[in-house]
Design a protein around this motif. Sequence first.
Motif, PDB file in Angstrom:
ATOM      1  N   ALA A  26       0.831  -1.205   0.000  1.00 32.50           N
ATOM      2  CA  ALA A  26       0.000   0.000   0.000  1.00 32.50           C
ATOM      3  C   ALA A  26       0.867   1.258   0.000  1.00 32.50           C
ATOM      4  O   ALA A  26       0.556   2.245  -0.664  1.00 32.50           O
ATOM      5  CB  ALA A  26      -0.924  -0.009   1.215  1.00 32.50           C
ATOM      6  N   ALA A  27       1.986   1.218   0.743  1.00 31.89           N
ATOM      7  CA  ALA A  27       2.888   2.368   0.775  1.00 31.89           C
ATOM      8  C   ALA A  27       3.495   2.622  -0.604  1.00 31.89           C
ATOM      9  O   ALA A  27       3.599   3.776  -1.054  1.00 31.89           O
ATOM     10  CB  ALA A  27       3.989   2.142   1.804  1.00 31.89           C
ATOM     11  N   LEU A  28       3.894   1.550  -1.278  1.00 33.34           N
ATOM     12  CA  LEU A  28       4.470   1.701  -2.611  1.00 33.34           C
ATOM     13  C   LEU A  28       3.435   2.250  -3.588  1.00 33.34           C
ATOM     14  O   LEU A  28       3.744   3.124  -4.408  1.00 33.34           O
ATOM     15  CB  LEU A  28       5.009   0.359  -3.095  1.00 33.34           C
ATOM     16  N   ASP A  29       2.221   1.770  -3.495  1.00 34.40           N
ATOM     17  CA  ASP A  29       1.151   2.274  -4.358  1.00 34.40           C
ATOM     18  C   ASP A  29       0.899   3.754  -4.101  1.00 34.40           C
ATOM     19  O   ASP A  29       0.730   4.543  -5.041  1.00 34.40           O
ATOM     20  CB  ASP A  29      -0.128   1.471  -4.114  1.00 34.40           C
ATOM     21  N   LEU A  30       0.881   4.151  -2.838  1.00 34.93           N
ATOM     22  CA  LEU A  30       0.654   5.558  -2.502  1.00 34.93           C
ATOM     23  C   LEU A  30       1.771   6.436  -3.062  1.00 34.93           C
ATOM     24  O   LEU A  30       1.515   7.500  -3.638  1.00 34.93           O
ATOM     25  CB  LEU A  30       0.555   5.702  -0.978  1.00 34.93           C
ATOM     26  N   VAL A  31       3.011   5.988  -2.890  1.00 33.56           N
ATOM     27  CA  VAL A  31       4.154   6.768  -3.388  1.00 33.56           C
ATOM     28  C   VAL A  31       4.139   6.835  -4.911  1.00 33.56           C
ATOM     29  O   VAL A  31       4.449   7.879  -5.497  1.00 33.56           O
ATOM     30  CB  VAL A  31       5.476   6.162  -2.864  1.00 33.56           C
ATOM     31  N   ASP A  32       3.784   5.748  -5.579  1.00 32.18           N
ATOM     32  CA  ASP A  32       3.696   5.759  -7.036  1.00 32.18           C
ATOM     33  C   ASP A  32       2.692   6.808  -7.515  1.00 32.18           C
ATOM     34  O   ASP A  32       2.914   7.487  -8.522  1.00 32.18           O
ATOM     35  CB  ASP A  32       3.262   4.384  -7.560  1.00 32.18           C
ATOM     36  N   ARG A  33       1.584   6.931  -6.815  1.00 32.55           N
ATOM     37  CA  ARG A  33       0.512   7.817  -7.254  1.00 32.55           C
ATOM     38  C   ARG A  33       0.712   9.261  -6.818  1.00 32.55           C
ATOM     39  O   ARG A  33       0.405  10.187  -7.567  1.00 32.55           O
ATOM     40  CB  ARG A  33      -0.836   7.325  -6.733  1.00 32.55           C
ATOM     41  N   ARG A  34       1.255   9.457  -5.614  1.00 31.90           N
ATOM     42  CA  ARG A  34       1.260  10.803  -5.042  1.00 31.90           C
ATOM     43  C   ARG A  34       2.645  11.338  -4.699  1.00 31.90           C
ATOM     44  O   ARG A  34       2.773  12.498  -4.315  1.00 31.90           O
ATOM     45  CB  ARG A  34       0.376  10.816  -3.797  1.00 31.90           C
ATOM     46  N   GLY A  35       3.663  10.505  -4.835  1.00 32.69           N
ATOM     47  CA  GLY A  35       5.017  10.957  -4.543  1.00 32.69           C
ATOM     48  C   GLY A  35       5.437  10.661  -3.114  1.00 32.69           C
ATOM     49  O   GLY A  35       4.613  10.421  -2.224  1.00 32.69           O
ATOM     50  N   LEU A  36       6.744  10.688  -2.895  1.00 36.06           N
ATOM     51  CA  LEU A  36       7.321  10.306  -1.615  1.00 36.06           C
ATOM     52  C   LEU A  36       6.901  11.250  -0.492  1.00 36.06           C
ATOM     53  O   LEU A  36       6.694  10.830   0.654  1.00 36.06           O
ATOM     54  CB  LEU A  36       8.846  10.276  -1.739  1.00 36.06           C
ATOM     55  N   LYS A  37       6.751  12.536  -0.804  1.00 37.24           N
ATOM     56  CA  LYS A  37       6.390  13.502   0.237  1.00 37.24           C
ATOM     57  C   LYS A  37       4.999  13.260   0.800  1.00 37.24           C
ATOM     58  O   LYS A  37       4.687  13.691   1.911  1.00 37.24           O
ATOM     59  CB  LYS A  37       6.496  14.928  -0.309  1.00 37.24           C
ATOM     60  N   ALA A  38       4.155  12.587   0.023  1.00 38.02           N
ATOM     61  CA  ALA A  38       2.784  12.330   0.480  1.00 38.02           C
ATOM     62  C   ALA A  38       2.707  11.164   1.461  1.00 38.02           C
ATOM     63  O   ALA A  38       1.654  10.932   2.066  1.00 38.02           O
ATOM     64  CB  ALA A  38       1.879  12.058  -0.721  1.00 38.02           C
ATOM     65  N   LEU A  39       3.814  10.417   1.609  1.00 38.74           N
ATOM     66  CA  LEU A  39       3.788   9.234   2.458  1.00 38.74           C
ATOM     67  C   LEU A  39       3.963   9.621   3.923  1.00 38.74           C
ATOM     68  O   LEU A  39       5.039  10.043   4.355  1.00 38.74           O
ATOM     69  CB  LEU A  39       4.894   8.256   2.045  1.00 38.74           C
ATOM     70  N   THR A  40       2.913   9.479   4.695  1.00 38.93           N
ATOM     71  CA  THR A  40       2.954   9.616   6.145  1.00 38.93           C
ATOM     72  C   THR A  40       2.202   8.434   6.734  1.00 38.93           C
ATOM     73  O   THR A  40       1.469   7.733   6.034  1.00 38.93           O
ATOM     74  CB  THR A  40       2.289  10.924   6.607  1.00 38.93           C
ATOM     75  N   MET A  41       2.388   8.213   8.017  1.00 38.07           N
ATOM     76  CA  MET A  41       1.641   7.138   8.658  1.00 38.07           C
ATOM     77  C   MET A  41       0.139   7.419   8.568  1.00 38.07           C
ATOM     78  O   MET A  41      -0.659   6.499   8.395  1.00 38.07           O
ATOM     79  CB  MET A  41       2.084   6.975  10.115  1.00 38.07           C
ATOM     80  N   ARG A  42      -0.233   8.672   8.673  1.00 39.27           N
ATOM     81  CA  ARG A  42      -1.660   9.012   8.596  1.00 39.27           C
ATOM     82  C   ARG A  42      -2.214   8.739   7.202  1.00 39.27           C
ATOM     83  O   ARG A  42      -3.272   8.116   7.060  1.00 39.27           O
ATOM     84  CB  ARG A  42      -1.875  10.476   8.962  1.00 39.27           C
ATOM     85  N   SER A  43      -1.493   9.182   6.153  1.00 43.04           N
ATOM     86  CA  SER A  43      -1.999   8.979   4.793  1.00 43.04           C
ATOM     87  C   SER A  43      -2.029   7.491   4.445  1.00 43.04           C
ATOM     88  O   SER A  43      -2.934   7.016   3.755  1.00 43.04           O
ATOM     89  CB  SER A  43      -1.150   9.749   3.779  1.00 43.04           C
ATOM     90  N   LEU A  44      -1.045   6.746   4.954  1.00 45.61           N
ATOM     91  CA  LEU A  44      -1.026   5.308   4.690  1.00 45.61           C
ATOM     92  C   LEU A  44      -2.166   4.618   5.438  1.00 45.61           C
ATOM     93  O   LEU A  44      -2.816   3.710   4.904  1.00 45.61           O
ATOM     94  CB  LEU A  44       0.326   4.722   5.109  1.00 45.61           C
ATOM     95  N   GLY A  45      -2.431   5.055   6.668  1.00 45.76           N
ATOM     96  CA  GLY A  45      -3.551   4.501   7.408  1.00 45.76           C
ATOM     97  C   GLY A  45      -4.871   4.763   6.706  1.00 45.76           C
ATOM     98  O   GLY A  45      -5.736   3.884   6.636  1.00 45.76           O
ATOM     99  N   GLU A  46      -5.024   5.965   6.148  1.00 51.45           N
ATOM    100  CA  GLU A  46      -6.245   6.281   5.417  1.00 51.45           C
ATOM    101  C   GLU A  46      -6.402   5.378   4.197  1.00 51.45           C
ATOM    102  O   GLU A  46      -7.501   4.931   3.876  1.00 51.45           O
ATOM    103  CB  GLU A  46      -6.226   7.747   4.994  1.00 51.45           C
ATOM    104  N   GLN A  47      -5.279   5.098   3.523  1.00 49.18           N
ATOM    105  CA  GLN A  47      -5.358   4.228   2.358  1.00 49.18           C
ATOM    106  C   GLN A  47      -5.793   2.817   2.730  1.00 49.18           C
ATOM    107  O   GLN A  47      -6.531   2.161   1.982  1.00 49.18           O
ATOM    108  CB  GLN A  47      -4.000   4.187   1.641  1.00 49.18           C
ATOM    109  N   LEU A  48      -5.333   2.361   3.891  1.00 50.91           N
ATOM    110  CA  LEU A  48      -5.650   1.006   4.338  1.00 50.91           C
ATOM    111  C   LEU A  48      -6.912   0.962   5.201  1.00 50.91           C
ATOM    112  O   LEU A  48      -7.309  -0.110   5.662  1.00 50.91           O
ATOM    113  CB  LEU A  48      -4.472   0.438   5.129  1.00 50.91           C
ATOM    114  N   ASP A  49      -7.498   2.137   5.449  1.00 57.93           N
ATOM    115  CA  ASP A  49      -8.721   2.231   6.243  1.00 57.93           C
ATOM    116  C   ASP A  49      -8.517   1.756   7.669  1.00 57.93           C
ATOM    117  O   ASP A  49      -9.332   1.028   8.239  1.00 57.93           O
ATOM    118  CB  ASP A  49      -9.868   1.443   5.579  1.00 57.93           C
ATOM    119  N   VAL A  50      -7.381   2.170   8.255  1.00 59.28           N
ATOM    120  CA  VAL A  50      -7.102   1.883   9.661  1.00 59.28           C
ATOM    121  C   VAL A  50      -6.525   3.138  10.292  1.00 59.28           C
ATOM    122  O   VAL A  50      -6.088   4.064   9.608  1.00 59.28           O
ATOM    123  CB  VAL A  50      -6.088   0.718   9.826  1.00 59.28           C
ATOM    124  N   GLU A  51      -6.511   3.168  11.619  1.00 62.51           N
ATOM    125  CA  GLU A  51      -5.851   4.252  12.319  1.00 62.51           C
ATOM    126  C   GLU A  51      -4.338   4.138  12.098  1.00 62.51           C
ATOM    127  O   GLU A  51      -3.791   3.038  11.989  1.00 62.51           O
ATOM    128  CB  GLU A  51      -6.160   4.187  13.815  1.00 62.51           C
TER     129      GLU A  51
END
Length: 221
Positions: A26-51
């Motif tokens: 999920a982290a790799l997918d997020l970075v592919d789509r939005r870039g490395l700066k967009a990767l935070t624990m919060r944004s990754l949690g939102e992608q996975l639908d968890v806190e």
Amino acid sequence: MTAEKPGARRGRGERVGLSRQRVLDAALDLVDRRGLKALTMRSLGEQLDVEAMTLYHYVPNKDALLDGLVEQVFRTAAPAMDRPADWREALREYAKALREGLLRHPAILPLAASRPAVTQATLDDIEAFLRMLTDNGFPLGRALHALNAVSVFTIGHAVMEAQLAVDAHESGGAGWLAALETERYPLIARAARDRAGVDDEERFTFAVDAMLLGFDELRAG
């Protein structure tokens, strides 16, 4: 039992079928789509639908997450070692697979260029490569030099390919070079017109093959 509200995110202690691999995917997918700066624990949690705190069951901190992303890309190249019997072919296939993996995920290039391989999976792969090379006559130091040289060259070449994109008629582009004064720059202009020496994959393969020839000559010397 109370039904979960639609769209409600799971709490801190709920694993919801997660695994370290799923988190890294999920982290790799997020970075592919939005870039490395967009990767935070919060944004990754939102992608996975968890806190966000749930993720710490699988990656203890942000550095571990970044190391895991490096692992994701390098592990795409590791199976190359399993197929060929010849060490040259193994390193050649490793370099090819690593370049392709890096170019599929260009946002990871800054990490690949700046973070060492430190996860258990990447260290296992390095250990296996070194064993293969030392079994084929490389002293341990030269085995490590060979593997690092191929890896560093591949990362650098991928960085150049991803970042050095010039339109044909911009300064340095093929059309611009072909129009140079032929009396002063006959070879550069001809190379640009004939498209000689401009294919990235061809240049990469040529350089890797040259390194392998040198390694073969010097491995036990």
